[in-house]
Design a protein around this motif. Sequence first.
Motif, PDB file in Angstrom:
ATOM      1  N   ALA A 165       0.585  -0.877   0.160  1.00 29.78           N
ATOM      2  CA  ALA A 165      -0.248   0.138   0.285  1.00 29.78           C
ATOM      3  C   ALA A 165       0.332   1.100  -0.045  1.00 29.78           C
ATOM      4  CB  ALA A 165      -1.098   0.121   1.235  1.00 29.78           C
ATOM      5  N   GLY A 166      -0.192   1.667  -0.616  1.00 31.18           N
ATOM      6  CA  GLY A 166       1.144   3.724  -0.893  1.00 31.18           C
ATOM      7  C   GLY A 166       0.159   4.494   0.439  1.00 31.18           C
ATOM      8  N   LYS A 167       1.324   5.568   0.758  1.00 31.37           N
ATOM      9  CA  LYS A 167       0.557   6.536   1.351  1.00 31.37           C
ATOM     10  C   LYS A 167      -0.577   7.565   1.072  1.00 31.37           C
ATOM     11  CE  LYS A 167       4.270   7.200   5.052  1.00 31.37           C
ATOM     12  NZ  LYS A 167       4.741   6.149   4.780  1.00 31.37           N
ATOM     13  N   PRO A 168      -1.482   8.075   2.054  1.00 31.67           N
ATOM     14  CA  PRO A 168      -2.310   8.979   0.560  1.00 31.67           C
ATOM     15  C   PRO A 168      -1.814   9.657   0.129  1.00 31.67           C
ATOM     16  CG  PRO A 168      -3.330   8.502   3.522  1.00 31.67           C
ATOM     17  CD  PRO A 168      -2.001   7.444   3.333  1.00 31.67           C
ATOM     18  N   ASN A 169      -2.508  10.173  -0.975  1.00 30.68           N
ATOM     19  CA  ASN A 169      -2.080  11.551  -1.898  1.00 30.68           C
ATOM     20  C   ASN A 169      -0.908  10.902  -2.218  1.00 30.68           C
ATOM     21  OD1 ASN A 169      -4.088  12.715  -1.543  1.00 30.68           O
ATOM     22  ND2 ASN A 169      -3.625  13.625   0.438  1.00 30.68           N
ATOM     23  N   PHE A 177       5.066   0.725  -8.908  1.00 32.40           N
ATOM     24  CA  PHE A 177       6.184   0.460  -9.115  1.00 32.40           C
ATOM     25  C   PHE A 177       7.209  -0.937  -8.193  1.00 32.40           C
ATOM     26  CE2 PHE A 177      11.190   0.352  -9.223  1.00 32.40           C
ATOM     27  CZ  PHE A 177      11.585   0.856 -10.369  1.00 32.40           C
ATOM     28  N   ASP A 178       6.749  -0.142  -6.631  1.00 30.62           N
ATOM     29  CA  ASP A 178       7.146  -1.337  -5.053  1.00 30.62           C
ATOM     30  C   ASP A 178       6.748  -2.714  -5.455  1.00 30.62           C
ATOM     31  OD1 ASP A 178       8.653   0.953  -4.257  1.00 30.62           O
ATOM     32  OD2 ASP A 178       7.509   1.118  -2.715  1.00 30.62           O
ATOM     33  N   ALA A 179       6.131  -2.726  -6.326  1.00 29.11           N
ATOM     34  CA  ALA A 179       5.107  -3.561  -5.752  1.00 29.11           C
ATOM     35  C   ALA A 179       4.536  -4.676  -6.330  1.00 29.11           C
ATOM     36  CB  ALA A 179       2.968  -3.870  -6.281  1.00 29.11           C
ATOM     37  N   ALA A 180       5.809  -4.682  -7.943  1.00 29.54           N
ATOM     38  CA  ALA A 180       5.683  -5.156  -8.899  1.00 29.54           C
ATOM     39  C   ALA A 180       7.145  -5.420  -8.641  1.00 29.54           C
ATOM     40  CB  ALA A 180       5.744  -4.428 -10.460  1.00 29.54           C
ATOM     41  N   THR A 181       8.159  -4.712  -8.179  1.00 27.33           N
ATOM     42  CA  THR A 181       8.911  -5.067  -7.975  1.00 27.33           C
ATOM     43  C   THR A 181       8.758  -6.262  -6.415  1.00 27.33           C
ATOM     44  OG1 THR A 181       9.776  -3.066  -8.056  1.00 27.33           O
ATOM     45  CG2 THR A 181      11.943  -4.731  -6.879  1.00 27.33           C
ATOM     46  N   ARG A 182       8.409  -6.357  -5.386  1.00 27.01           N
ATOM     47  CA  ARG A 182       8.257  -7.437  -4.271  1.00 27.01           C
ATOM     48  C   ARG A 182       7.292  -8.608  -4.794  1.00 27.01           C
ATOM     49  NH1 ARG A 182       5.619  -4.467   1.033  1.00 27.01           N
ATOM     50  NH2 ARG A 182       5.064  -7.274   0.825  1.00 27.01           N
ATOM     51  N   ALA A 183       6.763  -7.988  -6.165  1.00 25.27           N
ATOM     52  CA  ALA A 183       6.047  -9.207  -6.144  1.00 25.27           C
ATOM     53  C   ALA A 183       6.853 -10.226  -6.660  1.00 25.27           C
ATOM     54  CB  ALA A 183       4.635  -9.206  -7.573  1.00 25.27           C
ATOM     55  N   ARG A 184       7.638  -9.728  -7.950  1.00 27.69           N
ATOM     56  CA  ARG A 184       8.890 -10.288  -8.861  1.00 27.69           C
ATOM     57  C   ARG A 184       9.597 -11.344  -7.668  1.00 27.69           C
ATOM     58  NH1 ARG A 184      11.947  -6.358 -11.790  1.00 27.69           N
ATOM     59  NH2 ARG A 184      13.678  -6.814  -9.767  1.00 27.69           N
ATOM     60  N   ASN A 185      10.765 -10.567  -6.575  1.00 29.31           N
ATOM     61  CA  ASN A 185      11.569 -10.773  -5.937  1.00 29.31           C
ATOM     62  C   ASN A 185      10.859 -11.834  -4.980  1.00 29.31           C
ATOM     63  OD1 ASN A 185      12.976  -9.280  -6.889  1.00 29.31           O
ATOM     64  ND2 ASN A 185      12.735  -7.328  -5.070  1.00 29.31           N
ATOM     65  N   GLU A 186       9.532 -11.958  -4.854  1.00 32.21           N
ATOM     66  CA  GLU A 186       9.050 -12.502  -3.722  1.00 32.21           C
ATOM     67  C   GLU A 186       8.210 -13.969  -4.510  1.00 32.21           C
ATOM     68  OE1 GLU A 186       6.521 -10.692  -0.608  1.00 32.21           O
ATOM     69  OE2 GLU A 186       8.016  -9.115  -0.420  1.00 32.21           O
ATOM     70  N   ALA A 219       9.610  -2.247 -13.846  1.00 31.42           N
ATOM     71  CA  ALA A 219       9.404  -3.435 -12.749  1.00 31.42           C
ATOM     72  C   ALA A 219       9.535  -4.834 -13.830  1.00 31.42           C
ATOM     73  CB  ALA A 219       8.862  -3.007 -11.402  1.00 31.42           C
ATOM     74  N   CYS A 220       8.547  -5.273 -14.334  1.00 35.33           N
ATOM     75  CA  CYS A 220       7.961  -6.241 -15.056  1.00 35.33           C
ATOM     76  C   CYS A 220       8.129  -6.078 -16.518  1.00 35.33           C
ATOM     77  CB  CYS A 220       7.325  -6.755 -14.023  1.00 35.33           C
ATOM     78  SG  CYS A 220       7.124  -7.537 -12.407  1.00 35.33           S
ATOM     79  N   PRO A 221       8.647  -6.714 -17.235  1.00 32.86           N
ATOM     80  CA  PRO A 221       9.010  -5.986 -18.881  1.00 32.86           C
ATOM     81  C   PRO A 221       7.903  -6.926 -18.792  1.00 32.86           C
ATOM     82  CG  PRO A 221      11.611  -6.984 -18.028  1.00 32.86           C
ATOM     83  CD  PRO A 221      10.340  -6.679 -16.457  1.00 32.86           C
TER      84      PRO A 221
END
Lengths: 313, 465
Positions: A165-169, A177-186, A219-221
Amino acid sequence: MKSLFSIFKNGLQKTATSLVRGVQSVFTETKPWTAEDFEHLEGLLIQADLGVVTAAELVNDLKERYDRGKIATREDIRRAMAEDVTKILEVAGAGNPFTPAAKPPTVVLLVGVNGTGKTTTAAKLAHLWQQDGLKVMLAACDTFRAAAVEQLVHWGARVNCPVVAGKPNSDPAAVAFDAATRARNEGMDILLVDTAGRQHTRKALMDELGKIARTIAKACPGAPHEVWLTVDAGIGTNAVTQAREFSKIVPLTGLIITKLDGTGRGGSLVPICRELRIPVRFAGLGERETDLQPFRPDFFAQALFEVKVTGSP
Amino acid sequence: MFEKLTDRFHDIFRNLTGRGALSEANIEEAMREVRRALLEADVNYKVAKEFVESVRQECLGEKVLRSITPGQQAVKVVNDHLTALLGGANEPLNLAAKPAIFILIGLQGSGKTTTAGKLARLLRGRDKKDVLLAACDLKRPAAIDQIEVLGRELDIPTYARRDTQDVVEVVRGARAEASRLNSDVLILDTAGRLQIDTDLVQELVRVKDAVQPQEILLVADAALGQEAVSVAEHFNQALGITGIILTKLDGDARGGAALSIRHVTGRPIKFIGTGERMADLEAFHPERMASRILGMGDIVSLVEKAAEQFEEAESRELEEKMRKNSFDLNDFLSQLRKIKNMGGILAMLDLFPGTKKFKDGLNVDENQLKHVEGIICGMTAAERRDPELLNANRTRRVAQGSGVPVQEVNDLVSRFRMMREMMSGLGGQLGKMSPDGRLPAAPPPQIGGRHINPIMMRMRHRGRR
């Protein structure tokens, strides 16, 4: 366990009843059918949100078949309409869950105008795929609406699925991007990205959506592999414009019809599929996480026109 | 909103008013077109049929066919019926009790919670009321959080309970809290529900009985389809709604649902939601909307929008400048920024009568406004006061400084001249306004390009060049 057909049938009961009652009252089997009868039929289809153009096209086609003696009874009319609507909705990929990416995670982006049920649908999809044994991660990219992130976090806890989750606003593209990176790494199988509702007429917001999609690709080509538009079953023909405009920004690979358990008919799917050839993947039929079903064009059409299906209860 | 409907009506009426005499066949044809336009705008099928039937009857009467200008008479009939269908004047909220209690109800995803925040903000700002916002949606995850976040953002007190699932208990508690805080208004945000879900609708009936609200407001998505009628009828029968708030009008839904809901309930549309920001809620004015649908513009709303942006003293000064034609690029820049705040040029043009065709030929890119800002900022104080100073050298300097081609600077200056001319015309108009901010009574509506206000004449003329 209720059969899929009866689920569709229950969902569309109210619609079907008025539509079919209309057909029954318009067409008598004792007198030849007139142009006026067919005009009434057109009205009935318009009342099911099929839109003026699609309704006219379907009816003209039916009338021609009637004139050539191909159809003669009320049962014929209903069956023919169900067949025609099925044909329109049977776009390649209809009812298919998703095509797994060559390199996981498969990234699914959920988009749509405000209030169509994106967040609820994201939770339902996560639940469904986890049941299938897939590793799913949710990304809460609606950083604009108050407490939208909390909403998805609540859902994540309920269906036991990790949420990024991101911070409001904050910038939704950065969250994605964060989520895609994490999903790939995990080693996730699927990343489901929930985005903020946006009116397709707001250029800045639509540009933001384009940016989210492009950032995910970094993050994920190749991602997002699927972009699905949620369509509220109660919305009228504006849904066609929504689909058209969204697909200009992010090529849509699927539709999800939501709130089909209401009196909304989802009739707008017909003109959307007719014009844009986007497959309908799932139908949302309630508020619980289990209320999501693969879409079946034939069941939808048959339930709409109350045609008996062989093999259904 | 209603844009496409406006387009269609414009064409239909151009055909009608373009004729000297009208036959029954002409009317019939026009009515078929009107019906189709309404249906394409998602007006309910039966409502559209009834509407067209009543208009047809009147148009085929002696009064229209025998008149000297039958086309315009027919347009007037449609306008009158449309105004009647949308409701007469704006109906304000009932603020008689203390606290006045408003319940927001509607389907899932219609925008109740966002609207609750907007309404609270509007009542505090416009009506100087103390408002309490109560979260009564105990179903949707984080709906309570949403109200609390909105309350914090708007600095408006909220009431929420996480210790009960009994909505009636929550609303009783909210009312007690409103009395304790001495609030003028209590807004209850309820959970979205289907109009055919008897249990949940009964829950609302119990809420209503418990607090005896002044207003029960149905919040409805402007893009609703044919089912809008069923939604409105069911809620109205069960609860007796007092008004309607239409949401998401910033989309391009043709707004047919508005006509349908209003027609079947007979209840007024009180507000419209026009965007995602908390400021995006406006009182609904049926008579103005009817004129807008028919392409006759909505000058009153334009003036009101402008009034929100311009301080009174400032606008007097501006008016003076417009009249004297001493409006310079500094003023232009400050106006430009205000216009941006008012929703952009295109949105404003919609409010002018007769701009429909003009707008099509005009290729306004709102992003260009950013360039314009940059260019003006690249000018010296003297150049801003008198753009005529800009010779080739100076122009090149400004272009380089703001990173645009020379041509763009030249364009801006020539456009500014046109704008100044236009503004001087508008200044004259503003001067004629009565003290309550209204323009003098408009001449009878005429469509087909015969009556256009002088400013627009000039704009059209320029537009063609």
